[in-house]
Design a protein around this motif. Structure first.
Motif, PDB file in Angstrom:
ATOM      1  N   GLU A 244       1.171  -1.069  -0.127  1.00  0.00           N
ATOM      2  CA  GLU A 244       0.023  -0.077  -0.151  1.00  0.00           C
ATOM      3  C   GLU A 244       0.925   1.572  -0.339  1.00  0.00           C
ATOM      4  O   GLU A 244       1.952   1.414   0.135  1.00  0.00           O
ATOM      5  CB  GLU A 244      -1.351   0.488   1.493  1.00  0.00           C
ATOM      6  N   ASN A 245       0.118   2.381   0.070  1.00  0.00           N
ATOM      7  CA  ASN A 245       1.265   3.977  -0.356  1.00  0.00           C
ATOM      8  C   ASN A 245       1.943   4.049  -1.427  1.00  0.00           C
ATOM      9  O   ASN A 245       3.302   4.172  -1.189  1.00  0.00           O
ATOM     10  CB  ASN A 245       1.757   3.970   1.229  1.00  0.00           C
ATOM     11  N   ILE A 246       1.822   3.522  -2.838  1.00  0.00           N
ATOM     12  CA  ILE A 246       3.382   2.773  -3.303  1.00  0.00           C
ATOM     13  C   ILE A 246       3.302   4.376  -4.516  1.00  0.00           C
ATOM     14  O   ILE A 246       2.099   4.707  -4.420  1.00  0.00           O
ATOM     15  CB  ILE A 246       2.554   2.022  -4.387  1.00  0.00           C
ATOM     16  N   GLN A 247       4.153   4.567  -3.860  1.00  0.00           N
ATOM     17  CA  GLN A 247       4.704   5.373  -4.488  1.00  0.00           C
ATOM     18  C   GLN A 247       5.897   6.089  -6.209  1.00  0.00           C
ATOM     19  O   GLN A 247       6.883   4.673  -5.317  1.00  0.00           O
ATOM     20  CB  GLN A 247       5.244   6.809  -3.883  1.00  0.00           C
ATOM     21  N   LYS A 248       6.199   5.788  -7.646  1.00  0.00           N
ATOM     22  CA  LYS A 248       7.036   5.759  -7.796  1.00  0.00           C
ATOM     23  C   LYS A 248       7.994   6.783  -7.885  1.00  0.00           C
ATOM     24  O   LYS A 248       7.481   7.400  -7.955  1.00  0.00           O
ATOM     25  CB  LYS A 248       6.605   5.461  -9.580  1.00  0.00           C
ATOM     26  N   ILE A 249       9.060   6.283  -7.976  1.00  0.00           N
ATOM     27  CA  ILE A 249      10.458   7.540  -7.860  1.00  0.00           C
ATOM     28  C   ILE A 249      11.286   6.159  -8.939  1.00  0.00           C
ATOM     29  O   ILE A 249      11.281   4.968  -9.535  1.00  0.00           O
ATOM     30  CB  ILE A 249      11.056   7.026  -7.170  1.00  0.00           C
ATOM     31  N   LYS A 250      12.676   7.997  -9.230  1.00  0.00           N
ATOM     32  CA  LYS A 250      13.351   7.447 -10.014  1.00  0.00           C
ATOM     33  C   LYS A 250      14.249   7.196  -9.682  1.00  0.00           C
ATOM     34  O   LYS A 250      14.813   7.891  -9.057  1.00  0.00           O
ATOM     35  CB  LYS A 250      13.703   8.975 -11.606  1.00  0.00           C
ATOM     36  N   PRO A 251      15.401   6.084 -10.767  1.00  0.00           N
ATOM     37  CA  PRO A 251      16.810   5.270  -9.576  1.00  0.00           C
ATOM     38  C   PRO A 251      17.515   6.845  -9.115  1.00  0.00           C
ATOM     39  O   PRO A 251      17.987   6.744  -7.904  1.00  0.00           O
ATOM     40  CB  PRO A 251      16.622   4.332 -11.003  1.00  0.00           C
ATOM     41  N   GLU A 252      16.799   7.796 -10.019  1.00  0.00           N
ATOM     42  CA  GLU A 252      18.428   8.627  -9.806  1.00  0.00           C
ATOM     43  C   GLU A 252      17.582   9.576  -8.817  1.00  0.00           C
ATOM     44  O   GLU A 252      18.880  10.207  -7.946  1.00  0.00           O
ATOM     45  CB  GLU A 252      18.517   9.699 -11.004  1.00  0.00           C
ATOM     46  N   GLU A 253      16.665   9.669  -7.655  1.00  0.00           N
ATOM     47  CA  GLU A 253      16.942   9.758  -6.900  1.00  0.00           C
ATOM     48  C   GLU A 253      16.810   9.658  -6.009  1.00  0.00           C
ATOM     49  O   GLU A 253      17.106  10.390  -5.176  1.00  0.00           O
ATOM     50  CB  GLU A 253      14.441  10.102  -7.115  1.00  0.00           C
TER      51      GLU A 253
END
Length: 93
Positions: free
Chosen positions: A6-15
């Motif tokens: 739950e609470n899934i948030q896509k992030i970028k690897p460079e972050e």
């Protein structure tokens, strides 16, 4: 699986900032004093630290996988750019 999270948030690897060093060490409570290689939990992203002072290897593997995919993408773009530059150079010769 998304079904288990739950609470899934896509992030970028460079972050994700990663720059941990690799160390040789002995565990204080290991009587064999076998030399080991590894990371220091204090130097990995906070999300990858275990409550017991260890490192969540699944978390680090996920970051590694994403960073490798990013590098592959960047590498492909650079190869295309190099090919175009070579073609331009040959055209001017």
């Amino acid at each position: 699986s998304k079904e288990m999270k739950e609470n899934i948030q896509k992030i970028k690897p460079e972050e994700i900032e990663t720059n941990p060093a690799l160390y040789k060490y002995n565990l204080k409570k290991d009587d064999s004093k076998r030399q080991r290689l590894g990371l220091m939990a204090e130097e990995v992203p906070e999300e990858c630290r275990e409550d017991n002072g260890g490192v969540d290897t699944y978390c680090l593997t996920s970051i590694t996988y994403a960073k490798i995919a990013l590098l592959e993408e960047q590498n492909k773009k650079l190869q295309i750019e190099m090919k175009q530059l070579r073609q331009e150079k040959q055209g001017k010769s």
